[in-house]
Design a protein around this motif. Structure first.
Motif, mmCIF file in Angstrom:
data_model
loop_
_atom_site.group_PDB
_atom_site.id
_atom_site.type_symbol
_atom_site.label_atom_id
_atom_site.label_comp_id
_atom_site.label_asym_id
_atom_site.label_seq_id
_atom_site.Cartn_x
_atom_site.Cartn_y
_atom_site.Cartn_z
ATOM 1 N N LEU A 90 -22.700 -23.739 -65.652
ATOM 2 C CA LEU A 90 -21.341 -23.046 -65.480
ATOM 3 C C LEU A 90 -21.653 -21.497 -65.866
ATOM 4 C CD1 LEU A 90 -19.020 -25.995 -66.752
ATOM 5 C CD2 LEU A 90 -19.134 -24.923 -64.259
ATOM 6 N N ALA A 91 -20.513 -20.894 -65.048
ATOM 7 C CA ALA A 91 -20.507 -19.390 -65.385
ATOM 8 C C ALA A 91 -18.901 -19.121 -66.086
ATOM 9 C CB ALA A 91 -20.679 -18.434 -64.168
ATOM 10 N N GLN A 92 -18.886 -18.329 -66.937
ATOM 11 C CA GLN A 92 -17.598 -18.406 -67.558
ATOM 12 C C GLN A 92 -17.171 -16.852 -67.664
ATOM 13 O OE1 GLN A 92 -16.377 -20.689 -71.518
ATOM 14 N NE2 GLN A 92 -17.120 -18.741 -72.317
ATOM 15 N N PHE A 93 -16.017 -16.465 -67.332
ATOM 16 C CA PHE A 93 -15.494 -15.438 -67.448
ATOM 17 C C PHE A 93 -14.037 -15.226 -68.069
ATOM 18 C CE2 PHE A 93 -14.985 -16.193 -63.256
ATOM 19 C CZ PHE A 93 -13.659 -15.911 -63.055
ATOM 20 N N PRO A 94 -13.515 -14.443 -68.722
ATOM 21 C CA PRO A 94 -12.013 -14.384 -69.024
ATOM 22 C C PRO A 94 -11.283 -13.797 -67.998
ATOM 23 C CG PRO A 94 -13.178 -12.550 -70.051
ATOM 24 C CD PRO A 94 -14.196 -13.238 -69.462
ATOM 25 N N ALA A 95 -10.127 -14.432 -67.320
ATOM 26 C CA ALA A 95 -9.107 -13.992 -66.793
ATOM 27 C C ALA A 95 -8.138 -13.057 -67.173
ATOM 28 C CB ALA A 95 -8.766 -14.995 -65.913
ATOM 29 N N VAL A 96 -7.544 -13.371 -68.079
ATOM 30 C CA VAL A 96 -6.441 -12.732 -68.662
ATOM 31 C C VAL A 96 -6.318 -12.981 -70.067
ATOM 32 C CG1 VAL A 96 -4.595 -14.532 -68.113
ATOM 33 C CG2 VAL A 96 -3.880 -12.127 -67.929
ATOM 34 N N MET A 97 -5.336 -12.037 -70.981
ATOM 35 C CA MET A 97 -5.242 -12.531 -72.337
ATOM 36 C C MET A 97 -3.594 -12.618 -72.520
ATOM 37 S SD MET A 97 -7.738 -9.677 -73.779
ATOM 38 C CE MET A 97 -7.406 -8.407 -72.629
ATOM 39 N N GLY A 98 -3.317 -13.538 -73.607
ATOM 40 C CA GLY A 98 -1.868 -13.451 -73.904
ATOM 41 C C GLY A 98 -1.750 -13.598 -75.383
ATOM 42 N N ALA A 99 -0.774 -14.133 -75.796
ATOM 43 C CA ALA A 99 -0.589 -14.335 -77.358
ATOM 44 C C ALA A 99 0.279 -15.305 -77.827
ATOM 45 C CB ALA A 99 0.106 -12.962 -77.631
ATOM 46 N N ILE A 100 -0.087 -15.845 -78.942
ATOM 47 C CA ILE A 100 0.633 -17.180 -79.421
ATOM 48 C C ILE A 100 1.470 -16.479 -80.594
ATOM 49 C CG2 ILE A 100 0.674 -19.181 -80.781
ATOM 50 C CD1 ILE A 100 -2.491 -19.050 -79.604
ATOM 51 N N VAL A 101 2.591 -17.072 -80.365
ATOM 52 C CA VAL A 101 3.837 -16.478 -81.354
ATOM 53 C C VAL A 101 4.357 -17.534 -82.045
ATOM 54 C CG1 VAL A 101 4.200 -14.137 -80.351
ATOM 55 C CG2 VAL A 101 5.662 -16.180 -79.937
ATOM 56 N N PRO A 102 4.457 -17.456 -83.412
ATOM 57 C CA PRO A 102 5.130 -18.557 -84.232
ATOM 58 C C PRO A 102 6.704 -18.337 -84.076
ATOM 59 C CG PRO A 102 4.105 -17.101 -85.933
ATOM 60 C CD PRO A 102 4.151 -16.633 -84.356
ATOM 61 N N VAL A 103 7.477 -19.647 -83.630
ATOM 62 C CA VAL A 103 8.806 -19.785 -83.437
ATOM 63 C C VAL A 103 9.616 -20.644 -84.480
ATOM 64 C CG1 VAL A 103 8.775 -19.010 -81.037
ATOM 65 C CG2 VAL A 103 8.389 -21.376 -81.865
ATOM 66 N N VAL A 104 10.829 -20.302 -84.898
ATOM 67 C CA VAL A 104 11.521 -21.030 -85.828
ATOM 68 C C VAL A 104 12.763 -21.054 -85.420
ATOM 69 C CG1 VAL A 104 10.088 -19.884 -87.749
ATOM 70 C CG2 VAL A 104 12.014 -18.707 -86.961
ATOM 71 N N ASN A 105 13.383 -22.084 -85.950
ATOM 72 C CA ASN A 105 14.736 -22.381 -85.963
ATOM 73 C C ASN A 105 15.515 -22.572 -87.285
ATOM 74 O OD1 ASN A 105 17.262 -23.733 -85.525
ATOM 75 N ND2 ASN A 105 16.647 -25.420 -84.095
ATOM 76 N N LEU A 106 16.179 -21.542 -87.579
ATOM 77 C CA LEU A 106 16.882 -21.277 -88.951
ATOM 78 C C LEU A 106 18.129 -20.666 -88.374
ATOM 79 C CD1 LEU A 106 14.325 -19.798 -91.500
ATOM 80 C CD2 LEU A 106 15.349 -21.985 -91.457
ATOM 81 N N GLU A 107 19.073 -21.234 -89.323
ATOM 82 C CA GLU A 107 20.519 -20.705 -89.127
ATOM 83 C C GLU A 107 20.522 -19.187 -90.013
ATOM 84 O OE1 GLU A 107 23.773 -23.246 -89.826
ATOM 85 O OE2 GLU A 107 22.738 -24.409 -88.423
ATOM 86 N N GLY A 108 21.229 -18.415 -89.358
ATOM 87 C CA GLY A 108 21.635 -16.970 -90.005
ATOM 88 C C GLY A 108 20.459 -15.911 -89.787
ATOM 89 N N ILE A 109 19.295 -16.291 -89.062
ATOM 90 C CA ILE A 109 18.148 -15.561 -89.192
ATOM 91 C C ILE A 109 18.169 -14.871 -87.590
ATOM 92 C CG2 ILE A 109 15.615 -15.268 -89.219
ATOM 93 C CD1 ILE A 109 16.607 -16.176 -91.911
ATOM 94 N N LYS A 110 17.803 -13.673 -87.666
ATOM 95 C CA LYS A 110 17.861 -13.128 -86.141
ATOM 96 C C LYS A 110 16.363 -12.973 -85.692
ATOM 97 C CE LYS A 110 20.612 -9.583 -86.780
ATOM 98 N NZ LYS A 110 21.465 -9.925 -88.098
ATOM 99 N N PRO A 111 16.197 -12.959 -84.318
ATOM 100 C CA PRO A 111 14.756 -12.812 -83.874
ATOM 101 C C PRO A 111 13.963 -11.559 -84.567
ATOM 102 C CG PRO A 111 16.224 -13.158 -82.027
ATOM 103 C CD PRO A 111 16.931 -13.017 -83.044
#
Lengths: 348, 337
Positions: A90-111
């Protein structure tokens, strides 16, 4: 008689439309880049008439399908090692990049209010940090009132390239993670609840008070989840956005790994987002269906040439031009038909 | 009678000697009839045998698929909690435990409630209410399981997390056994929530079957019982239930069968964690949820094989439940004479 004629004509129609569909490119794999592949495919179809049938069944599924030769290309977020690529041809090549972000659910906290770092996230997912008012989190967030609430770590229940990149980052930062949990598309998680797919994790975080999860950035944005800032390798606090994703990608040494299999986690640089990730395409170097593979290469060449804007719109990071040139060169030297004629030449 | 046809009596009386040609045509007709019968017989038998062939085919496929995992891990596969795709060490204890615990919770809730609804509908309910309630129960059975899953995740789990679980954890914090069963932290999602959703899903099965069999109790029995001064509870306990227990057990088993195999709704709310926890509030997993979550993405032969082995175990559990139901029904029927 008239009825038979109509039936015959209908069958003929069905057959012709079926043959017309047969030139479509078929691919399967990672869910992480699915939104951008779908967008590229849509624009490509409008321009050229050839469609792309991409099934976002997950990276593991993509590898399985390409090895079973049921699709023209497979897509994976976890790169195959050089040895496996050689063995399977098999040949392999990258197509695109992205990012993983941590997400939370907390009251009183803004993005973007909350800041986390790798060691803290590792401890949360190891079950060592159990409450949001833990000193380790408080230390990173002076001035923010953290609730005394149990942390609910949410992670993927299915095998996932997102998990692979996330675990790779945690293992890079925490020796404990490396020995206790390790790196793979599926893990034995010490704590937390599992949900299927990026959308499943997003949904669970949104519904569960005190939850933390990790998702591809587009999913966090679409579901309006609270993302956090991160402290990167240089010790700087960074926001998740195109600039910080691109900074991480710019520092990568793509030729250091076979098949461009560079994991972009924890890249150096003041601006670098620490959980950036690339996603790869797998194709046979000597494909059985030569025409289909040639079509697939044409599609990706088009995407590299014209798809950058679309990728940026969806908060993906296009591959740098230098890397794209390397990839196109690799195609013309390595992907050939049975007679040894390359399936792609930069001129066509 | 149409011209050309002859009365049978005429044949018998006047034409007692059947000519050779008539005998031949009659035997031809009979032969044809026999042939149709043979073909029909053959077709029905083939159809019935197909079921057997399918069943054995499924079992054989499961056994072959599970062989690598069972060969590698041996008997310990059934008692091992670890499920580690990184080191490729798999054990089925957590999914088996989760399957049994969630089904038990479901049946513990659904059976008493279902029986009460059924009795109310057949004995106590005013006529106007009978149909609406009956139809509502049947509609519950018609809701696709994915809807239960979505509702469970988006509505039910947050409610359980914010109100029910903190209350239970605080209330039983100092009670010996219950404090372990209801230990925090309140995730909302877990085995308990999955059991509750399952209870709602099996409730219609238990209810509608019990209602039908309660309806079949001869009124004279109940009237006699009321006549000698029985209370409603006594009629239910000593007349209706004993008379209908075969049907009630049938409904119970049907519900249990659904609870054991339910996949989508459970996978939404159970947390999909391969852990065996004493606390009912902890996330867990079931056999069918594990397979649904992990099968498409399982990399490596041992991983896939372990998932197929899970399928084989579920098949075996369901088979045992059915066999037990049959056995109990047989014994009851024998007792009844």
């Amino acid at each position: 008689m008239k009825f038979t004629k109509i039936a015959l004509m209908a069958t003929a129609f069905a057959l012709t439309s079926w043959t017309a569909h047969a030139v479509d490119i078929s691919g399967a794999g990672a869910t992480f880049p699915y939104p951008i592949y779908a967008k590229w495919a849509d624009a490509y179809k409008k321009e050229t008439g050839s469609g792309l049938n991409y099934q976002s069944i997950g990276s593991g599924g993509g590898i399985k399908q390409i090895k079973a030769k049921t699709v023209t290309f497979g897509a994976t977020d976890a790169p195959l090692p050089g040895k496996e690529l050689d063995e399977s041809g098999l040949a392999q090549f990258p197509a695109v990049m992205g990012a993983i972000v941590p997400v939370v659910n907390l009251e009183g906290i803004k993005p973007g209010d909350l800041t986390l770092d790798g060691p803290t996230i590792a401890k949360i997912y190891l079950g060592e940090i159990k409450s949001w008012d833990d000193p380790a989190i408080a230390k990173l967030n002076t001035g923010i009132k953290l609730p005394k609430q149990a942390i609910v770590p949410v992670r993927r229940s299915d095998g996932s390239g997102t998990t692979y990149n996330f675990a790779y980052y945690l293992a890079d930062i925490s020796p404990e993670w490396k020995t206790k949990v390790g790196v793979s598309t599926a893990l034995q998680w010490p704590v937390g609840i599992g949900a299927k797919g990026n959308e499943g994790v997003a949904g669970n975080v949104a519904q569960t008070k005190g939850a933390i999860g990790y998702v591809e950035y587009a999913y966090a944005k679409q579901n309006k989840l609270l993302h956090t800032k991160m402290i990167n390798k240089a010790g700087k606090t960074v926001e998740p956005n195109s600039a910080s994703f691109q900074a991480a990608a710019a520092n990568a040494d793509w030729n250091s790994q076979p098949g461009y299999g560079v994991i972009l986690a924890n890249q150096p640089g003041d601006q670098s987002w620490p959980m950036t990730a690339a996603t790869w395409i797998l194709l046979y170097k000597k494909p059985v269906d030569v025409a289909a593979t040639a079509e697939a290469l044409k599609f990706f060449a088009w995407s590299f040439a014209k798809g950058d804007k679309m990728a940026e719109d969806l908060d993906y990071v296009p591959m740098p031009d230098k890397v794209v040139n390397d990839i196109l060169k690799m195609w013309s030297t390595e992907i050939k038909d049975a007679g040894g004629k390359p399936l792609y030449s930069p001129t066509n | 009678m149409a011209a050309g046809e002859r009365d049978v009596s005429e044949v018998v009386l006047k034409d007692t000697r059947v000519t050779a040609s008539e005998a031949a045509s009659r035997s031809a007709v009979l032969k044809r009839l026999r042939l149709t019968d043979t073909i029909f017989h053959g077709l029905t038998r083939t159809a019935a045998l197909t079921v057997l062939a399918l069943l054995s085919g499924v079992i054989i496929a499961l056994v072959i698929g599970a062989a690598p995992a069972l060969g590698t891990f041996g008997f310990s596969f059934f008692f091992d909690e670890s499920w580690n795709p990184v080191t490729e060490k798999f054990g089925a204890l957590a999914p088996i435990y989760g399957t049994l615990v969630t089904s038990a919770i479901a049946m513990l809730i659904a059976v008493p409630v279902g029986l009460m609804i059924a009795f109310f509908l057949t004995e106590l309910c005013p006529k106007v209410l009978r149909r609406p309630i009956g139809i509502a129960i049947e509609l519950l059975a018609g809701i696709p399981s994915i809807i239960y899953g979505i509702w469970g995740l988006f509505v039910f789990a947050p409610f359980v997390q914010q109100y029910f679980q903190p209350f239970m954890i605080d209330t039983f914090a100092n009670v010996p056994i219950l404090s372990t069963l209801f230990a925090g932290p309140p995730y909302g999602i877990g085995m308990f929530t999955a059991g509750l959703i399952l209870a709602i899903m099996v409730l219609p099965f238990v209810t509608s079957i019990s209602r039908d069999v309660f309806d079949a109790v001869p009124p004279v029995l109940k009237e006699a019982a009321y006549g000698v001064g029985c209370t409603t509870w006594e009629v239910f306990r000593y007349v209706v239930l004993p008379f209908t227990r075969v049907g009630v057990i049938g409904g119970f088993m049907l519900g249990l069968g659904r609870a054991l195999g339910e996949t989508m709704a459970v996978t939404f709310v159970i947390g999909n964690a391969h852990h065996v926890s004493a606390s009912l509030f902890a996330p867990g997993t079931t056999i069918s949820a594990s397979i649904a979550n992990e099968f498409t993405e399982a990399v490596g032969d041992l991983y896939t094989s372990s998932l197929i082995a899970l399928g084989l175990i579920l098949f075996f559990i369901t088979f045992c439940v059915l066999a037990m139901a049959r056995y109990m029904l047989m014994r009851l029927q024998k007792q009844a004479g």
